[in-house]
Write an enzyme that holds these catalytic residues in place. Structure first.
Site, PDB file in Angstrom:
ATOM      1  N   HIS A 103       3.923   7.228   3.754  1.00 25.90           N
ATOM      2  CA  HIS A 103       4.865   6.118   3.606  1.00 25.90           C
ATOM      3  C   HIS A 103       4.391   5.166   2.517  1.00 25.90           C
ATOM      4  O   HIS A 103       3.260   5.265   2.041  1.00 25.90           O
ATOM      5  CB  HIS A 103       5.067   5.366   4.934  1.00 25.90           C
ATOM      6  CG  HIS A 103       3.875   4.576   5.417  1.00 25.90           C
ATOM      7  ND1 HIS A 103       2.959   5.062   6.312  1.00 25.90           N
ATOM      8  CD2 HIS A 103       3.462   3.300   5.141  1.00 25.90           C
ATOM      9  CE1 HIS A 103       2.049   4.133   6.574  1.00 25.90           C
ATOM     10  NE2 HIS A 103       2.326   3.053   5.864  1.00 25.90           N
ATOM     11  N   HIS A 155       0.838  -1.206   0.000  1.00 26.53           N
ATOM     12  CA  HIS A 155       0.000   0.000   0.000  1.00 26.53           C
ATOM     13  C   HIS A 155       0.863   1.242   0.000  1.00 26.53           C
ATOM     14  O   HIS A 155       2.052   1.187   0.298  1.00 26.53           O
ATOM     15  CB  HIS A 155      -0.939   0.030   1.214  1.00 26.53           C
ATOM     16  CG  HIS A 155      -0.252   0.107   2.541  1.00 26.53           C
ATOM     17  ND1 HIS A 155       0.096  -1.010   3.273  1.00 26.53           N
ATOM     18  CD2 HIS A 155       0.169   1.166   3.284  1.00 26.53           C
ATOM     19  CE1 HIS A 155       0.681  -0.648   4.400  1.00 26.53           C
ATOM     20  NE2 HIS A 155       0.747   0.673   4.434  1.00 26.53           N
ATOM     21  N   GLU A 196       7.822   1.123   4.924  1.00 20.36           N
ATOM     22  CA  GLU A 196       7.370   0.074   5.831  1.00 20.36           C
ATOM     23  C   GLU A 196       7.597  -1.268   5.142  1.00 20.36           C
ATOM     24  O   GLU A 196       7.375  -1.401   3.936  1.00 20.36           O
ATOM     25  CB  GLU A 196       5.869   0.263   6.128  1.00 20.36           C
ATOM     26  CG  GLU A 196       5.289  -0.770   7.096  1.00 20.36           C
ATOM     27  CD  GLU A 196       3.789  -0.572   7.365  1.00 20.36           C
ATOM     28  OE1 GLU A 196       3.133   0.149   6.572  1.00 20.36           O
ATOM     29  OE2 GLU A 196       3.272  -1.132   8.344  1.00 20.36           O
TER      30      GLU A 196
END
Lengths: 132, 132
Positions: free
Chosen positions: B79, B7, B128
């Site tokens: 992010h 994502h 991430e």
């Protein structure tokens, strides 16, 4: 209307160094440097399987990412690009809804028509739409 | 090592307003608001077919995105998250390469182990990694 996330673009101050980090530390599938003087950038494509990350380095005077890198000298996430089936339909819907389209559609770095939307209309996020 | 882009996360000051823009102006597949007090955010997932966009709004004291929104009151790209098959192997490779991993692996918003990497090591981009 919008379909796949075509890519996310990261502006970087040093393309070779950035590409090496993605390849060596993250083990990413990193392509070769492409020089795109007509778009004012050098670019490296990273294939994540489901989409692409594009690392962008400014090239020449008036590069479209020069201002961003002046404000963010270390680099940063620059824009994200969604695919649309018909750019004219998309632009009509967006302008009817009050969004600002930045200029006329033009041919983007992948050889297809693109437009950009004003980041103030989408929570500080620069969105590119590409007709695919 | 890194696989799919799981994502991209956008921090927004007003989640309902942001979700409405993606749904109504961009015609995106926008899910319902999810309240995640243990992660300090409210989130809306947008399914693009190949990946997800997550719209994040701060929730409660000490939300992990509060500082970002203080610096960027209009919101912005926060992010991006890549999938890795083994987080322990990933962290070992990254630290051996000199990258800074922010804290110990913990359970992320999708119920799987995650870590974040220092944005200064990746051209101003907060990355991430999620074990999938």
């Amino acid at each position: 209307m919008i379909g796949r996330l075509n890519h996310i673009a990261i502006a970087v101050p040093d393309l070779a160094a950035a590409a090496a980090k993605y390849r060596d530390m993250l083990g990413a599938q990193v392509g070769a440097v492409q020089v795109l003087p007509e778009h004012g950038v050098n670019v490296v494509f990273i294939d994540t399987g489901n989409t692409k990350v594009e690392l962008l380095e400014p090239l020449g005077e008036g590069s479209p990412i020069a201002g961003f890198l002046n404000r963010n000298p270390g680099g940063g996430m620059h824009h994200m690009c969604f695919e649309v089936p018909d750019l004219t339909v998309a632009v009509a819907r967006l302008t009817a809804g009050g969004a600002r389209v930045l200029g006329e559609p033009r041919i983007g770095a992948h050889g297809r028509p693109v437009v950009f939307l004003h980041p103030k209309d989408f929570d500080g996020t620069l969105i590119e739409l590409e007709e695919v």
